[in-house]
Each structure stands twice: as C-alpha cells, then as structure tokens.
Design an enzyme around this catalytic site. Structure first.
Site, PDB file in Angstrom:
ATOM      1  N   LYS A 164       0.823  -1.206   0.000  1.00 56.02           N
ATOM      2  CA  LYS A 164       0.000   0.000   0.000  1.00 56.02           C
ATOM      3  C   LYS A 164       0.858   1.258   0.000  1.00 56.02           C
ATOM      4  O   LYS A 164       0.655   2.173  -0.800  1.00 56.02           O
ATOM      5  CB  LYS A 164      -0.917  -0.008   1.227  1.00 56.02           C
ATOM      6  CG  LYS A 164      -1.630   1.322   1.498  1.00 56.02           C
ATOM      7  CD  LYS A 164      -2.415   1.274   2.791  1.00 56.02           C
ATOM      8  CE  LYS A 164      -3.121   2.578   3.058  1.00 56.02           C
ATOM      9  NZ  LYS A 164      -2.359   3.482   3.915  1.00 56.02           N
ATOM     10  N   ASN A 165       1.829   1.329   0.918  1.00 56.85           N
ATOM     11  CA  ASN A 165       2.603   2.558   1.069  1.00 56.85           C
ATOM     12  C   ASN A 165       3.468   2.860  -0.154  1.00 56.85           C
ATOM     13  O   ASN A 165       3.729   4.024  -0.464  1.00 56.85           O
ATOM     14  CB  ASN A 165       3.461   2.486   2.330  1.00 56.85           C
ATOM     15  CG  ASN A 165       2.625   2.509   3.596  1.00 56.85           C
ATOM     16  OD1 ASN A 165       1.481   2.958   3.582  1.00 56.85           O
ATOM     17  ND2 ASN A 165       3.178   2.014   4.697  1.00 56.85           N
ATOM     18  N   ARG A 183      -5.173  10.696   2.954  1.00 55.57           N
ATOM     19  CA  ARG A 183      -3.906  11.321   3.302  1.00 55.57           C
ATOM     20  C   ARG A 183      -2.880  11.180   2.180  1.00 55.57           C
ATOM     21  O   ARG A 183      -2.066  12.067   1.953  1.00 55.57           O
ATOM     22  CB  ARG A 183      -3.347  10.715   4.595  1.00 55.57           C
ATOM     23  CG  ARG A 183      -2.064  11.393   5.029  1.00 55.57           C
ATOM     24  CD  ARG A 183      -1.585  11.004   6.398  1.00 55.57           C
ATOM     25  NE  ARG A 183      -0.324  11.659   6.691  1.00 55.57           N
ATOM     26  CZ  ARG A 183      -0.200  12.905   7.103  1.00 55.57           C
ATOM     27  NH1 ARG A 183      -1.276  13.645   7.260  1.00 55.57           N
ATOM     28  NH2 ARG A 183       0.987  13.435   7.338  1.00 55.57           N
ATOM     29  N   ASP A 190      -5.849   8.060   8.909  1.00 58.00           N
ATOM     30  CA  ASP A 190      -6.018   7.507  10.248  1.00 58.00           C
ATOM     31  C   ASP A 190      -5.902   8.579  11.315  1.00 58.00           C
ATOM     32  O   ASP A 190      -5.078   9.486  11.216  1.00 58.00           O
ATOM     33  CB  ASP A 190      -4.944   6.435  10.527  1.00 58.00           C
ATOM     34  CG  ASP A 190      -5.201   5.162   9.752  1.00 58.00           C
ATOM     35  OD1 ASP A 190      -6.373   4.881   9.486  1.00 58.00           O
ATOM     36  OD2 ASP A 190      -4.232   4.457   9.434  1.00 58.00           O
ATOM     37  N   ASP A 192       4.012   0.655  11.858  1.00 62.59           N
ATOM     38  CA  ASP A 192       2.748   0.088  11.392  1.00 62.59           C
ATOM     39  C   ASP A 192       2.498  -1.326  11.919  1.00 62.59           C
ATOM     40  O   ASP A 192       1.382  -1.841  11.801  1.00 62.59           O
ATOM     41  CB  ASP A 192       2.698   0.074   9.862  1.00 62.59           C
ATOM     42  CG  ASP A 192       2.353   1.432   9.284  1.00 62.59           C
ATOM     43  OD1 ASP A 192       1.926   2.310  10.056  1.00 62.59           O
ATOM     44  OD2 ASP A 192       2.519   1.627   8.068  1.00 62.59           O
ATOM     45  N   MET A 200       6.199   7.233  17.612  1.00 63.95           N
ATOM     46  CA  MET A 200       5.886   8.205  16.563  1.00 63.95           C
ATOM     47  C   MET A 200       4.484   8.794  16.653  1.00 63.95           C
ATOM     48  O   MET A 200       4.278   9.957  16.328  1.00 63.95           O
ATOM     49  CB  MET A 200       6.099   7.561  15.183  1.00 63.95           C
ATOM     50  CG  MET A 200       7.552   7.200  14.938  1.00 63.95           C
ATOM     51  SD  MET A 200       7.840   6.467  13.306  1.00 63.95           S
ATOM     52  CE  MET A 200       7.462   7.851  12.236  1.00 63.95           C
TER      53      MET A 200
END
Length: 438
Positions: A22-23, A97, A121, A322, A344
C-alpha cells in the site's frame, strides 16, 4: 458501515500470497504525473486508499487502463489543472492522506500543486511541514487558505532550483514528495536525513528507470541531478511488508500453520527478528516464510541483563511503527511480558481498551507505552463487539477476534478495507469463519 462477524478459536492452515505494498503504491501512482508517456505498474493492491487515489488521477485527466489483476497503465498527457481548484477535488482529496503526494509531481511538471487538508487515520499528529518546507527550499511559494483549509505551492517562472536541505524528520512521504519535485528541478538537490524505507527506494529506482538521476538510493543522503523530462517505464510494486507481518502475527495467535509466499525477504528488515523476540518461529524457505503451528505457545525473550523485553518503532532500518499494533495483540497470549513503545504516534495505542474488554492484561502507561502481560494461552480472549478505529488497530482486533472463543463483531471495517485486499475472502481460504455483513 460494514461489519465482520467472526467465530474465533479455530486454527487456520494453508498458503497466502501477500498483496502489493500500500505505502509504495500510493507513491508510485502519483509519480505517473511526472511524464506524458505511458507508465505500466504491476501488483497494485485492490484496496480503498489506492483505489481512491487512482480515481483522483482519473478526475485529473490521467488516462487509466486496467490490463489485469493489479496491473494498470497510466498516461498523463492531458492533465486538467482546473480540477485542482474544484469543489470535487476538495472533497475527494480531503478523504485520503496519500493525496498529499500529488503535490510534488504536479509542482515539478506543471509549476503548481494544490491539496485540501488530507484525512486518513486518527493516530496522532502527522505534520505536513516537511513536505512544504522542502518545496519552499526548492524555490516554491507556499499558499494556505485558512478558511477552506487548502494548501498550495507554486514554482517561480524560472522553475524549481536544486539546493541542499537537511530534513527535520525522516518522513517517508515527505522525502518521496520532495524527491518527485526535485527530479525535474534545475541543478542539483541534496537531501540529508532522507527516509530510506524499501518503498522509497522503489520510488527512486522507478524514477531512475524513467530517466531521473538519483544517487544514494537506500541511504539517508540522496543526491538528485535535475533533468528536463522523464519517459515512461514499467514497474512492479513490492509485496506489502505490513501485511506479511500481519499474517505472521495471525498464524502465531491462532496456532495456525501458514506459508506466506514470495515475501521479498531482503526487504523485510527487522520484521522476522522482532517477531522472534516474542518467541515466534519465523522460518525462511527460499523467498517464502513458513510459520509452524505454535501448539506449545511462544515465550518472550528477555535482554541479557534480565530486564523486560522492549519493542519499539524507529525510522528504517528500525522496526516499522505500522506493525506495533500487531505485536501488541500477539503479545497478549505470549509467555512472559513485553513493553510496547510507540514513539511516533501518540494515539495509536488507544485501541487497547478493546483488548482489555476481551480479557487481555495490558497496562497503558501513557499515550506511547503499554505493558502486556501474556496469558500463555491459559486463558483465551473473550469474544466481544467492537469498532475499528484505524487500519492497523482494525487488523489487530480482527486477529484478536479470530483467536477468541465465541463470536465477535467488528464494526467500521471500511478502515480495514483501506489497507487489506479482500481480507475476509483470503481468511476464508485458510479456514477462518468470518462473514461480511453490509
């Protein structure tokens, strides 16, 4: 709002092929705007966030053709820049985002880029300063409509100018955005404290195949010599390391025997090592991962001095944030205790109240730290009704539900669908008892 009904307590078995990352896909798909030539991308995951971004590109005028499962061609030769200032874009862009990564390539090629304040998110503050500070250092003028919460940057008539910059944070999306802007800038750009995740490396390799001149790929010091234009290319997205980690956690938590195929082992970094710290057996078989059924459970390691195991996140090559939600839920049935430290994002651990309701022993120390005392499978989690707050918490709750005895209900599963392709269908193929209720 969609719902999953899960009958837990069943061991699973079989093989699973991880989806495309996905990223990476969110970055790669935006990069097609940097050329008027055709770009072919394979292994794009069929998930909500990526599909939303592809739809935005279509509205922007990109010609898109699906040529197979996960395979698309993109051609950005007739872009409608007026769309960027339309109400439609303000609505579509604000719900994703990843739409922030449209700005870099639009600025580089067309001299301007706009974006509504993006969503995503609710896991804590996720500043956009790194993106825009990088654009400003390249010579762009920053614009912000406070009333409409609309951001923009415009290049000078002479174009963007390469420069040296030290990033305040090693932001993955920030680095990607700046790199995409710099490849068409005049002169040399040097980015220090750049992110160096595999997905960022993939973006740089793709851009180089298009004719860009990027050196230092894989390090935190990137040197980019600007070029006049880029050409088309063919690119394949890596398997999703976060999904791979999710399947590892699922296998251990449900005492299942699962083989994860074609994982691109060399791009997993500390993921296998970190799961082994919880006592989970992660076996490499070629480019596959084999997780045996943990019938006797798994025991948390301790440090040499005997202190409690601490698992925390860090920029690559550190452990990815993640997967901390996955590590936390898997630790609830470990033998021993572990401190999970989410450095984070200050809101990412707030889903633990749902696990406590299921019977997990968790002490939330503060917004960033939680201590987990494992049950060692002597006490099963209880089925319950819950709602998914974000992608990673959602999949963690799903794993908890699959291990719990009884029938659990998870609402707001659109959050899970944002990052996991056909998750219920693929779980059913492994023997899970899960039903999607509209």
């Amino acid at each position: 709002m969609g719902t999953f009904q899960i009958e837990g307590g069943h061991a699973l078995r079989g093989e699973i092929n991880p989806q495309g990352a996905k990223n990476e896909a969110l970055q790669i798909v935006c990069a097609v705007l940097l050329t008027s030539e055709k770009v072919t991308i394979h292994n794009i995951p069929d998930i909500l966030d990526v599909n939303k971004l592809i739809n935005i590109l279509g509205s922007l005028g990109v010609k898109i053709e699906k040529i197979g499962k996960g395979s698309y061609t993109f051609q950005s030769d007739e872009i409608d820049l007026d769309y960027l200032e339309s109400d439609k874009f303000k609505q579509e862009g604000s719900g994703l985002r990843g739409s922030i990564m449209l700005v870099g390539p639009l600025l580089a090629r067309f001299g301007k880029g706009y974006i509504p304040r993006p969503g995503g998110d609710k896991i804590g503050r996720r500043r956009l300063d790194t993106h825009f500070e990088g654009f400003i250092k390249l010579g762009a003028e920053f614009k912000y409509n406070r009333e409409e919460r609309f951001y923009g940057v415009e290049a000078p008539k002479s174009g963007l100018q390469g420069t040296y910059m030290l990033l305040e944070e090693a932001s993955v999306t920030g680095t990607a955005n700046i790199v995409m802007a710099a490849v068409l800038a005049n002169g040399k750009t040097t980015i220090y404290n750049a992110a160096c995740e595999p997905y960022l490396q993939q973006l740089c390799k793709m851009l180089n195949s298009m004719g860009a001149n990027i050196k230092g790929v894989g390090s935190n010091l990137l040197e980019i010599e600007g070029v006049k234009s880029l050409k088309g290319c063919t690119h394949r997205v890596l398997p999703d390391m976060i999904e791979i980690g999710s399947w590892i956690g699922l296998a251990a938590m449900t005492k299942s025997e699962i083989t994860i195929k074609n994982v691109s082992w060399n791009d997993l970094g500390l993921i296998p090592v970190t799961f082994r710290k919880l006592g989970i057996k992660v076996e490499q078989k070629g480019d596959d991962i084999f997780i045996p059924a943990h019938k006797d459970g798994y025991e948390v390691q301790s440090f040499i001095d005997g202190s409690i195991m601490n698992i925390s996140d860090a920029p690559w090559p550190g452990f990815t944030p993640d997967l901390l939600s996955i590590m936390l839920v898997v630790a609830t049935q470990a033998r021993g205790s572990v401190l999970i430290h989410q450095k984070m994002f200050e809101s990412r651990l707030f889903f633990v109240d749902k696990l406590i309701d299921m019977g997990a022993k968790i002490i939330l120390c503060d917004p960033h730290r939680a201590t987990v005392i494992g049950h060692d499978f002597k006490s099963s989690l209880r089925a319950t009704t819950m709602s998914s707050p974000d992608i990673r918490a959602g999949i963690s709750l799903l794993i908890a539900a699959l291990s719990a005895k009884g029938t659990s209900v998870i609402h707001n599963i659109e959050q899970i669908d944002r990052g996991y392709e056909d998750i219920d269908g693929r779980l059913k193929a492994l023997g899970a008892k899960i039903t999607r209720v509209a």
